[in-house]
Design an enzyme around this catalytic site. Structure first.
Site, short mmCIF file in Angstrom:
data_model
loop_
_atom_site.label_atom_id
_atom_site.label_comp_id
_atom_site.label_asym_id
_atom_site.label_seq_id
_atom_site.Cartn_x
_atom_site.Cartn_y
_atom_site.Cartn_z
N LYS A 150 0.83 -1.21 0.00
CA LYS A 150 0.00 0.00 0.00
C LYS A 150 0.86 1.25 0.00
CE LYS A 150 -1.51 1.48 4.14
NZ LYS A 150 -1.22 2.84 4.59
N ASN A 151 1.87 1.27 0.87
CA ASN A 151 2.64 2.51 1.03
C ASN A 151 3.62 2.76 -0.12
OD1 ASN A 151 1.22 3.05 3.30
ND2 ASN A 151 2.84 2.49 4.75
N CYS A 184 -5.28 12.86 13.41
CA CYS A 184 -4.90 11.48 13.13
C CYS A 184 -4.80 10.73 14.45
CB CYS A 184 -3.56 11.45 12.40
SG CYS A 184 -2.96 9.79 12.13
N ARG A 220 1.14 14.48 13.31
CA ARG A 220 1.48 14.32 11.88
C ARG A 220 1.34 15.60 11.06
NH1 ARG A 220 -0.76 8.72 9.68
NH2 ARG A 220 1.01 8.95 8.29
N ASP A 225 5.44 0.75 11.87
CA ASP A 225 4.25 0.05 11.38
C ASP A 225 4.19 -1.41 11.83
OD1 ASP A 225 3.55 2.41 10.20
OD2 ASP A 225 4.07 1.81 8.16
N ARG A 276 -8.44 -0.56 5.19
CA ARG A 276 -7.67 0.48 4.50
C ARG A 276 -6.31 -0.04 4.02
NH1 ARG A 276 -7.34 6.04 7.53
NH2 ARG A 276 -5.92 6.22 5.79
C1 EPZ Z 1 4.54 7.05 6.21
O1 EPZ Z 1 3.77 8.10 6.77
C2 EPZ Z 1 3.64 5.84 6.14
N1 EPZ Z 1 2.49 6.15 5.31
C3 EPZ Z 1 3.20 5.44 7.54
O2 EPZ Z 1 2.45 4.23 7.44
C4 EPZ Z 1 4.45 5.16 8.39
O3 EPZ Z 1 4.06 4.90 9.72
C5 EPZ Z 1 5.37 6.37 8.36
O4 EPZ Z 1 5.68 6.74 7.00
C6 EPZ Z 1 6.69 6.15 9.09
O5 EPZ Z 1 7.35 5.06 8.53
C7 EPZ Z 1 2.59 6.06 3.99
O6 EPZ Z 1 3.64 5.74 3.43
C8 EPZ Z 1 1.37 6.37 3.19
P1 EPZ Z 1 6.63 10.52 8.05
P2 EPZ Z 1 4.29 9.61 6.71
O7 EPZ Z 1 6.42 11.81 7.33
O8 EPZ Z 1 4.98 9.82 5.43
C9 EPZ Z 1 6.96 13.84 11.45
C10 EPZ Z 1 0.67 2.76 7.95
O9 EPZ Z 1 0.28 2.19 8.99
N2 EPZ Z 1 6.72 14.85 10.42
O10 EPZ Z 1 7.83 9.72 7.73
O11 EPZ Z 1 3.14 10.47 7.05
C11 EPZ Z 1 5.74 12.95 11.70
O12 EPZ Z 1 4.79 13.57 12.55
C12 EPZ Z 1 1.11 4.20 7.95
O13 EPZ Z 1 0.67 2.20 6.84
C13 EPZ Z 1 6.77 16.20 10.75
O14 EPZ Z 1 7.02 16.57 11.90
O15 EPZ Z 1 5.33 9.62 7.91
C14 EPZ Z 1 6.38 11.73 12.30
O16 EPZ Z 1 6.63 11.93 13.66
C15 EPZ Z 1 0.75 4.96 9.16
N3 EPZ Z 1 6.54 17.12 9.75
C16 EPZ Z 1 7.73 11.64 11.56
O17 EPZ Z 1 7.95 12.95 11.02
C17 EPZ Z 1 6.28 16.78 8.47
O18 EPZ Z 1 6.09 17.66 7.63
C18 EPZ Z 1 7.76 10.64 10.42
O19 EPZ Z 1 6.61 10.82 9.60
C19 EPZ Z 1 6.23 15.41 8.14
C20 EPZ Z 1 6.46 14.45 9.13
#
Ligand code: EPZ
Length: 421
Positions: free
Chosen positions: A22-23, A116, A121, A307, A399
């Protein structure tokens, strides 16, 4: 509303085929916006999030033909660049259209994702990076309005934090920008790698794929022509089935996996006493004689994935001794703890660490899924709980897991989907 009814205590056996990730599929679907020609995607997982993003493309005017695991997408017909709240509020990953829409059309409006279950996030890093590339960004009425009428320009982006979605958005934006974009502290998850490879296969020069520093030479607005993309196997789905083998003390084989992508999960399960047989694209797990506790900290790839945290917590509940599980990526990703405790687990939370004391037995109960991976942890626990467990709110599971109940039932689990409250 559907729920899953599981009678615990059955051993599992046989094999399961892992679906596409999915991701990986989500950013790849978003990347098709960078093209005005037809793109074919294969090995797509049959999950709701994929259908949601494809629906968003059709709402923008794109042409989508999607059946089973194959999608043909033509974004030559896009007439709108507004990603509406109705869709983005259903799925945060819709924010992935921001970079490609802005890069191809010079402006777009994308609803802010909002709340969320697993943490705040924010998307500040995505926005800051696009601003460095020359975009003008305003937040109005719950929408991100982004403008770059003369196109985006290559820039040096240093992410304060490693962000998967942020890296993906900027790679896509950079692909059509003028000049070279360098991303320092880039994410290197396999899903990011596949997106980079798709774009590189379309002729964009990308250096550093699979490392924390990427350099992308943009086409200065020229849309891309993509080759067919075969989505990589879902490493989190694979990890979840390995946990199903470990928790039920069963030997099962996973087909269509990439061992390299699930190394962190294999290593932790080995430390818990499980053993493995690795073939070219399959893996068999053999259960532990005695399941040992585990200590783990979630961190970016190739570290232990957030995850998989909830699923490992379920397995740790059945281990002999105390496990420590620390969540470093998301501040609120422990909603499954109280639900696991309702099944008889003994888990204590202190800040971002959970102490899990292994128990002899779990007992079936009604439990509520709170997010995607928390839901699968409850299903895993239910597989070994004595009696009947009803896992409710499984729209979270739908999902991101392709036919979880069908695949588990084929392995011998007593699990059925029921409709009702
Ligand atoms: C991706 O989310 C995945 N989703 C998530 O999978 C996964 O948990 C996550 O990466 C971490 O591996 C998809 O790929 C669609 P991040 P993403 O930006 O991209 C902070 C699942 O269960 N951050 O790497 O949203 C954020 O809050 C899902 O399949 C900021 O502060 O994650 C987090 O603490 C859930 N500012 C950290 O970075 C930003 O602008 C990592 O988030 C962006 C992120």
């Amino acid at each position: 509303m559907d729920y899953l009814q599981i009678n615990g205590g059955r051993k599992l056996s046989g094999s399961v085929t892992i679906s596409g990730a999915k991701n990986a599929a989500l950013p790849i679907i978003a990347a098709t916006i960078l093209s005005d020609k037809e793109v074919t995607l294969t090995n797509m997982p049959n999950v709701v999030d994929i259908r949601t993003l494809l629906k968003l493309l059709t709402m923008l005017g794109g042409t989508v033909a999607h059946e089973n695991t194959v999608a043909h997408i033509n974004n030559g017909t896009i007439t709108s660049t507004k990603a509406v709240y109705e869709i983005v509020s259903q799925m945060r990953a819709s924010i992935l259209v921001l970079g490609p829409l802005l890069a191809r059309f010079g402006e777009c409006e994308v609803s802010l994702p909002g709340g969320c279950a697993i943490g705040q996030r924010p998307i500040d890093l995505h926005l800051k990076a696009l601003e460095s590339m020359g975009a003008k960004i305003e937040i109005k009425g719950g929408y991100v309005h982004a403008m770059a009428p003369n196109g985006l320009k290559g820039a040096k982006i240093i992410f304060d934090k490693i962000t998967v979605g942020g890296t993906e958005n900027i790679v896509m934006a950079a692909a059509l920008a003028k000049g070279t974009t360098t991303i320092v502290n880039a994410a290197k998850e396999p899903e990011v790698v596949q997106l980079c490879e798709m774009i590189a296969d379309a002729g964009v020069k990308i250096e550093g794929i699979g490392t924390n520093e990427l350099s992308i030479e943009g086409t200065d607005g020229k849309p891309l022509s993509f080759k067919t993309v075969d989505i990589i196997p879902d490493r989190i789905e694979a990890g979840t089935y390995l946990c199903a083998g470990a928790i039920t003390n069963s030997s099962i084989t996973l087909n269509k996996v990439d061992h390299g992508h699930i190394r962190a999960s294999i290593d932790k399960l080995e430390s818990m006493g499980c053993t493995f047989d690795l073939k070219e694209d399959s893996i068999t797990i053999y259960p532990a004689k005695e399941l040992k506790p585990v200590n783990l900290i979630t961190i970016e790839y190739p570290g232990f994935p957030t995850d998989m945290q909830a699923q490992f917590m379920a397995v740790a509940v059945m281990a002999e001794g105390e496990s420590l599980i620390e969540e470093r990526l998301f501040e609120n990703r422990f909603m499954h703890v109280s639900e696991l405790n309702r099944l008889g687990a003994d888990i204590w939370l202190k800040g971002s660490t959970a102490a899990v004391k292994g128990v002899e037995k779990l007992y079936g109960a009604d439990v509520m899924a709170t997010d995607l991976r928390a839901s699968s942890a409850l299903v895993l626990a239910a597989l070994v709980a004595e009696g009947t467990t009803n896992v409710r709110r499984i729209y979270h599971l739908d999902r991101g897991y392709d036919d979880l109940e069908g695949k588990l039932a084929a392995l011998g689990a007593d699990i059925v989907r029921k409709s009702g409250k």
